[in-house]
Design an enzyme around this catalytic site. Structure first.
Site, PDB file in Angstrom:
ATOM      1  N   SER A 133     -31.635  60.549  20.727  1.00 13.13           N
ATOM      2  CA  SER A 133     -30.572  61.121  21.298  1.00 13.13           C
ATOM      3  C   SER A 133     -30.744  60.686  23.082  1.00 13.13           C
ATOM      4  O   SER A 133     -31.745  60.525  23.352  1.00 13.13           O
ATOM      5  CB  SER A 133     -30.122  62.467  21.422  1.00 13.13           C
ATOM      6  OG  SER A 133     -29.401  62.954  22.381  1.00 13.13           O
ATOM      7  N   TYR A 146     -34.566  71.502  21.952  1.00 20.13           N
ATOM      8  CA  TYR A 146     -33.812  70.248  21.173  1.00 20.13           C
ATOM      9  C   TYR A 146     -34.439  69.129  22.170  1.00 20.13           C
ATOM     10  O   TYR A 146     -34.567  67.902  21.522  1.00 20.13           O
ATOM     11  CB  TYR A 146     -32.106  70.540  21.055  1.00 20.13           C
ATOM     12  CG  TYR A 146     -31.571  69.278  20.575  1.00 20.13           C
ATOM     13  CD1 TYR A 146     -31.552  68.899  19.276  1.00 20.13           C
ATOM     14  CD2 TYR A 146     -31.124  68.258  21.263  1.00 20.13           C
ATOM     15  CE1 TYR A 146     -31.243  67.929  18.458  1.00 20.13           C
ATOM     16  CE2 TYR A 146     -30.382  67.305  20.790  1.00 20.13           C
ATOM     17  CZ  TYR A 146     -30.349  66.988  19.400  1.00 20.13           C
ATOM     18  OH  TYR A 146     -29.886  65.957  18.793  1.00 20.13           O
TER      19      TYR A 146
END
Length: 275
Positions: A133, A146
């Site tokens: 990401s 995360y």
């Protein structure tokens, strides 16, 4: 082999691979997800039941893959988000986040490497595609567990790329920005749980940050990239003769990549909470 194939990027990746004629091992955790894949792709997909937090589950699934022969590509996609201010993140929950989003990628890779090595010997190359990401480059607030796991995916990918290069196994990192998947609707329940669990003082301290994160999640659910966009890039990484080491996907991801290269003080000013 595509992990986390029940929805979102993983499911879109399976659909795209089947469309170009590939045979796909797809990992899911539930009966309903398995039935949906077999209904839509009765010929091109073989479903594996796998839970990244369960080593026996990973081993059993990998044994089926390795026993089948050469594996041309592995897509480590499975992940889960967890919104929580780091000051109050339960350590067991933090460990679970890393176990699924980071350690799980390595566990699957280790388990199926014999099949990838076999493919590399036969065809000259095999691929591992890591779905990271853009928050693995530049982090913000509330989603710390995360984001930390995605920073770890960057290091894991770079290390694997260096170590496996002599064996003809190429390792590629995909860095999408916001993608419109079911995860954002599930995030609403996570925010509700967060606000119920946090002590009163912490809930007050982080109220503005939680509100901003919740608003951003709702916006992303409707405005993020369709999962087909990163899926198409993943398939390109699996099939291109000379794949790039990294692919950034989406305008917000490209802007994030630029922001990550700014001087430290400027980057800190951009990402720091104002309240």
């Amino acid at each position: 082999m595509v992990t986390g194939a029940s929805s979102g990027i993983g499911r879109a990746c399976v659909d795209e691979l089947v469309r170009i004629g590939a045979r796909v091992w797809a990992t899911v955790r539930s009966d309903s997800d398995e039935k949906a894949l077999l209904r839509d792709h009765p010929a091109g997909v073989r479903v594996l039941r796998m839970d990244l937090s369960d080593p026996e589950s990973v081993s059993a699934a990998a044994q089926q893959v390795v026993a089948d022969g050469p594996l041309d590509g592995l897509v480590n996609n499975a992940a889960m988000p967890m919104p929580w201010p780091l000051e109050h993140t339960p350590l067991d929950a933090f460990r679970r986040q890393l176990e699924i989003n980071l350690t799980g990628h390595l566990a699957v890779t280790q388990a199926v490497l014999p099949a990838l090595r076999l493919a590399a010997r036969q065809s000259g190359t095999a691929r591992i595609v890591q779905v990271g990401s853009i928050v693995g480059r530049i982090a913000g607030t509330i989603h710390g567990p995360y984001q930390i796991s995605k920073f770890g995916v960057v290091g894991l990918t770079d290390s694997l790329r260096a170590e496996l290069a002599p064996f003809g196994i190429k390792v590629v990192l995909i860095e999408p920005g916001a993608v419109a998947t079911q995860v954002w609707s599930k995030m609403a329940a996570s925010f509700a749980e967060l606000e119920e669990t946090l002590p009163d003082a912490a809930r007050e301290q982080y109220a503005d940050q939680i509100t901003a994160a919740r608003t951003s999640a709702k916006r992303t659910e409707h405005r993020g990239l369709p999962p087909s966009r990163p899926a198409q890039v993943i398939v390109k990484a699996l099939t291109a003769r000379y794949p790039r080491p990294r692919y950034v996907v989406g305008l917000d991801a490209h802007l994030g990549a630029l922001a990550a290269r700014l001087p430290d003080r400027v980057r800190y000013w951009l990402t720091a909470a104002r309240a």
